[in-house]
Design an enzyme around this catalytic site. Structure first.
Site, short mmCIF file in Angstrom:
data_model
loop_
_atom_site.label_atom_id
_atom_site.label_comp_id
_atom_site.label_asym_id
_atom_site.label_seq_id
_atom_site.Cartn_x
_atom_site.Cartn_y
_atom_site.Cartn_z
CE1 TYR A 101 -3.71 2.58 0.98
CE2 TYR A 101 -1.88 3.59 2.15
CZ TYR A 101 -3.15 3.67 1.63
OH TYR A 101 -3.86 4.84 1.73
CD GLU A 185 -5.94 4.51 -1.06
OE1 GLU A 185 -5.99 4.94 0.10
OE2 GLU A 185 -6.91 3.98 -1.64
#
Length: 379
Positions: A101, A185
């Protein structure tokens, strides 16, 4: 403005971040043709501006073009957290060896950006952050200094990511700054079994204040995909729909944000952000109540107003008049404080609506609204 995944993917490609081959489709027939071009076996992904698509059934694997057509037919038209699916993206599957992530987000309070990264990406990253915060690295980034190749390598090392992810962190920062984004993101960023680094999913939020510099998004910047948000915008209301059960109305963005936090601290989830600003006329209150009550997930409503230029008795008059035009179907908790608060409370007492309750503090009002939303026996 939030972008769709396929739009975020366009940005990633522009900055040299590798993504799987993919196409979008508006119909099931188009999805079948796209699957044929992509090699047959594809991931069919709902294109909506909200999270939780996978758990809601909006992301599915299709083994061949006929299956892709059937899957797209099932997903198109779905309602995912109040967002209807009008488009799907079909992507070639990747052989995943590891998931990560990475993101950059603006920290307004601190006055800088945060690089957030973890060696444990995927759908459950929120659970990882909540239960094992040490597994998620949060590194402040000075916007004046930015993220150089060296800084990107340092962020990757701090998060326990392999060195091969550092170029992605560097390019993602360039995308953030060049595109005037508030958030970029990638979740998950994956390493394939062949050693490639791919962005399988992405989210980008652009700064509405920079629309004049981002002409390519201009025609889409004002669009509201959620029908309640669109209806509220047409009434001039500052409304954002959330995934909760306590409807919230307040005057002033800061007070509304604080109210959201207090409600969450009481064990309930806010259903929306609605700022009526400095005016609380009968029409404004009627529009606000109607908008919040139109959300089927709302089980109680909290009106939190601090009287200043707009006195609390004027707010109370607006609520009373609104109750004559809006059918109140859920319990309403009202907290009035500040200018003419006592007079405002007296006006609501005199109206004596069976579903209206009052509290004198924000904490007490939030607790009551939370109980009413989570305990059906408390109504």
């Amino acid at each position: 403005m939030d972008l769709y995944e396929y739009q975020a993917r366009e940005i990633f490609q522009q900055y040299g971040i590798a993504v799987p081959d993919a196409e979008t489709a508006d119909t099931a027939r188009e999805a079948r043709a796209a699957a044929e071009r992509l090699g047959g076996r594809v991931i069919v992904k709902a294109q909506v501006k909200t999270g939780g698509r996978g758990k809601a059934g909006g992301v599915k694997l299709a083994a061949d073009p006929p299956a892709a057509e059937l899957t797209a037919r099932q997903i198109l038209g779905m309602d995912i957290k109040g967002h209807q699916v009008h488009k799907v993206m079909l992507a070639r599957p990747a052989a995943i060896d590891a998931e990560y992530y990475i993101s950059y987000v603006l920290d307004r309070a601190a006055g800088h950006f945060l690089a957030i990264a973890s060696a444990e990406g995927g759908m459950d990253i929120e659970e990882v952050a909540a239960t094992r915060p040490q597994a998620v690295a949060r590194i402040p980034v000075d916007p004046r200094a930015g993220v150089s190749e060296t800084t990107a390598a340092e962020i990757a090392a701090a998060a326990g990511l392999p060195p091969a992810t550092a170029p992605v962190l560097h390019r993602l920062w360039r995308a953030l700054t060049d595109e005037d984004a508030l958030l970029v993101e990638v979740n998950p960023l994956v390493r394939t079994t062949g050693g490639d680094i791919l962005a399988l999913d992405g989210k980008v939020t652009l700064d509405d204040n920079a629309r004049f510099r981002q002409a390519r998004w201009g025609d889409r910047a004002g669009a509201h995909d959620d029908p309640l948000e669109a209806a509220a915008a047409a009434k001039g209301l500052n409304y954002v729909r959330l995934d909760g059960e306590v409807g919230i109305i307040g005057n002033g963005a800061g007070l509304v944000m604080s109210t959201l936090d207090v409600v969450a601290g009481c064990g309930a989830r806010p259903a929306n952000f609605l700022d009526i600003g400095g005016g609380a006329s009968a029409q404004v209150m009627a529009d606000a109540l109607a908008t919040v009550l139109d959300d089927p997930g709302v089980r109680s409503v909290l009106v939190n107003v601090f009287g200043g230029i707009t006195a609390c008795d004027s707010v109370a008059d607006g609520i009373v008049t609104a109750l004559d035009t809006v059918r109140l179907t859920k319990p309403l908790v009202v907290r009035l404080d500040g200018n003419n608060a006592a007079r405002g409370r007296a006006i609501l007492d005199a109206r004596a609506h069976p579903l209206v309750q009052q509290a004198t503090t924000m904490d007490a009002a939030a607790r009551r609204a939370a109980v009413l939303a989570t305990d059906v026996t408390a109504v």
